[in-house]
Motif scaffolding. Sequence first.
Motif, PDB file in Angstrom:
ATOM      1  N   VAL A   1       0.848  -1.185   0.000  1.00 12.80           N
ATOM      2  CA  VAL A   1       0.000   0.000   0.000  1.00 12.80           C
ATOM      3  C   VAL A   1       0.887   1.239   0.000  1.00 12.80           C
ATOM      4  N   LEU A   2       0.690   2.096  -1.002  1.00 14.98           N
ATOM      5  CA  LEU A   2       1.463   3.332  -1.122  1.00 14.98           C
ATOM      6  C   LEU A   2       0.584   4.527  -0.786  1.00 14.98           C
ATOM      7  N   TYR A   3       1.193   5.492  -0.105  1.00 13.91           N
ATOM      8  CA  TYR A   3       0.518   6.763   0.125  1.00 13.91           C
ATOM      9  C   TYR A   3       1.554   7.877   0.001  1.00 13.91           C
ATOM     10  N   ALA A   4       1.295   8.828  -0.883  1.00 14.66           N
ATOM     11  CA  ALA A   4       2.196   9.969  -1.079  1.00 14.66           C
ATOM     12  C   ALA A   4       3.629   9.514  -1.298  1.00 14.66           C
ATOM     13  N   GLY A   5       3.793   8.472  -2.105  1.00 15.23           N
ATOM     14  CA  GLY A   5       5.114   8.022  -2.500  1.00 15.23           C
ATOM     15  C   GLY A   5       5.805   7.067  -1.558  1.00 15.23           C
ATOM     16  N   ARG A   6       5.221   6.815  -0.392  1.00 18.08           N
ATOM     17  CA  ARG A   6       5.844   5.934   0.598  1.00 18.08           C
ATOM     18  C   ARG A   6       5.016   4.671   0.817  1.00 18.08           C
ATOM     19  N   VAL A   7       5.697   3.599   1.205  1.00 20.94           N
ATOM     20  CA  VAL A   7       5.015   2.362   1.590  1.00 20.94           C
ATOM     21  C   VAL A   7       4.492   2.532   3.010  1.00 20.94           C
ATOM     22  N   VAL A   8       3.168   2.343   3.193  1.00 18.88           N
ATOM     23  CA  VAL A   8       2.605   2.449   4.538  1.00 18.88           C
ATOM     24  C   VAL A   8       2.211   1.085   5.102  1.00 18.88           C
ATOM     25  N   GLU A   9       2.008   0.092   4.216  1.00 14.77           N
ATOM     26  CA  GLU A   9       1.674  -1.249   4.713  1.00 14.77           C
ATOM     27  C   GLU A   9       2.029  -2.284   3.656  1.00 14.77           C
ATOM     28  N   LYS A  10       2.444  -3.445   4.131  1.00 15.54           N
ATOM     29  CA  LYS A  10       2.778  -4.566   3.246  1.00 15.54           C
ATOM     30  C   LYS A  10       2.288  -5.838   3.916  1.00 15.54           C
ATOM     31  N   ALA A  11       1.580  -6.682   3.151  1.00 13.14           N
ATOM     32  CA  ALA A  11       1.023  -7.886   3.756  1.00 13.14           C
ATOM     33  C   ALA A  11       0.594  -8.876   2.683  1.00 13.14           C
ATOM     34  N   GLU A  12       0.474 -10.133   3.095  1.00 13.16           N
ATOM     35  CA  GLU A  12      -0.196 -11.115   2.257  1.00 13.16           C
ATOM     36  C   GLU A  12      -1.635 -10.648   2.029  1.00 13.16           C
ATOM     37  N   THR A  13      -2.184 -10.930   0.857  1.00 15.42           N
ATOM     38  CA  THR A  13      -3.488 -10.380   0.489  1.00 15.42           C
ATOM     39  C   THR A  13      -4.581 -10.750   1.481  1.00 15.42           C
TER      40      THR A  13
ATOM     41  N   GLN B   1      -4.355 -11.582   4.563  1.00 18.83           N
ATOM     42  CA  GLN B   1      -4.114 -10.929   5.847  1.00 18.83           C
ATOM     43  C   GLN B   1      -4.499  -9.456   5.793  1.00 18.83           C
ATOM     44  N   LEU B   2      -4.121  -8.784   4.713  1.00 17.49           N
ATOM     45  CA  LEU B   2      -4.414  -7.355   4.613  1.00 17.49           C
ATOM     46  C   LEU B   2      -5.913  -7.101   4.503  1.00 17.49           C
ATOM     47  N   LEU B   3      -6.608  -7.919   3.728  1.00 14.42           N
ATOM     48  CA  LEU B   3      -8.045  -7.701   3.547  1.00 14.42           C
ATOM     49  C   LEU B   3      -8.842  -8.049   4.799  1.00 14.42           C
ATOM     50  N   SER B   4      -8.353  -8.972   5.597  1.00 17.32           N
ATOM     51  CA  SER B   4      -9.080  -9.375   6.802  1.00 17.32           C
ATOM     52  C   SER B   4      -8.674  -8.575   8.029  1.00 17.32           C
TER      53      SER B   4
ATOM     54  N   ALA C   1       7.605  -1.343  10.099  1.00 23.46           N
ATOM     55  CA  ALA C   1       8.017  -2.379  11.047  1.00 23.46           C
ATOM     56  C   ALA C   1       7.143  -3.615  10.909  1.00 23.46           C
ATOM     57  N   ALA C   2       7.749  -4.779  11.125  1.00 22.52           N
ATOM     58  CA  ALA C   2       7.042  -6.050  10.980  1.00 22.52           C
ATOM     59  C   ALA C   2       6.070  -6.265  12.126  1.00 22.52           C
ATOM     60  N   PHE C   3       4.862  -6.734  11.787  1.00 23.24           N
ATOM     61  CA  PHE C   3       3.862  -7.177  12.749  1.00 23.24           C
ATOM     62  C   PHE C   3       3.530  -8.620  12.384  1.00 23.24           C
ATOM     63  N   GLY C   4       4.195  -9.561  13.022  1.00 22.14           N
ATOM     64  CA  GLY C   4       4.045 -10.954  12.632  1.00 22.14           C
ATOM     65  C   GLY C   4       4.898 -11.259  11.414  1.00 22.14           C
ATOM     66  N   SER C   5       4.708 -12.436  10.858  1.00 21.14           N
ATOM     67  CA  SER C   5       5.554 -12.889   9.756  1.00 21.14           C
ATOM     68  C   SER C   5       5.050 -12.456   8.387  1.00 21.14           C
TER      69      SER C   5
END
Length: 324
Positions: A225-237, A239-242, A304-308
Amino acid sequence: MALEVEGLTTEFPMSGRHVPIVDDVSFVLPEGRCLALVGESGSGKSMTALSLLRLVPRPGRVTAGSVRLGGRELRHLSVPEIRHVRGHKLAMIFQEPQTSLNPVVRVGEQVTEAILLHERIGRSAARKRALGLFERVGIPEPGERFDYYPHQLSGGLKQRVMISMALSMRPEVLIADEPTTALDVTIQAQILGLLRDLQREFGMSILLITHDLGVVNQLADEVLVLYAGRVVEKAETTQLLSQPLHPYTRGLLDSLPGRRRPGERLYEIQGVVPSPLDWPRGCRFCTRCPEVFEPCAEQTPPLAAFGSEQSVACHARHRERQGS
């Protein structure tokens, strides 16, 4: 062959200074997987893709970071070398096929010329391959439509022509920039199904650029997930949707029509993406965030990582974790 991007930064000169439109973006796209870049218009999704291909429009330029495909650094290749990589290794389906296709050249010729540009074969062999691609991507009566001009084809068929062109050299990574924009729901589903089938058939990776989380759910394995040029979140699909963690990601999901009862007003994220000249010093979402507190405006939250399977750049989430 994995695509590895680390610290990618692309800047444009504005008002006497260099402004990062893509700011320290990192990700890994493994072989055979689909990674989605998600965000509103102006978040830096398409510019990230153009940066990978070294197609950033002037006066913009990539100023930092690494782009490696199969361990090979692409940023410092010569012009002939990067041209060879485009198409053979990395290919892109651009937004709006109506504007990407040449209106005065028959669509079959456009695909044939793309093949001849990259491979030393005869025109008849290139034409035969193009016809085979038309058939493979589901263009009905490919021999007849080969000689059509773009305006004679529907939006869905024009998109299939663009996919044929992108796949003409069997790339290892396909970049699909909003591949279902301006298509009706039925055609969207057909195009997404086609991309899934082609991914399995060719074993290629897909970098999907979209603002549509419904499309993400159907195609992507992982989301950035990008916002204003930066990554704000990264996740398996899944996990992110739920369980989205960043307030911006939650806002995007809450904006989906399926999250509201019939007749209920749709949720909207307040405000607009700020201009690159006015980005906040700290978290760039802080001017629109319902969870903003003291450090957000001044301190950039680390990813920062939240879980694997999930990472987030959010002071509120970091505070919750520290308090638990």
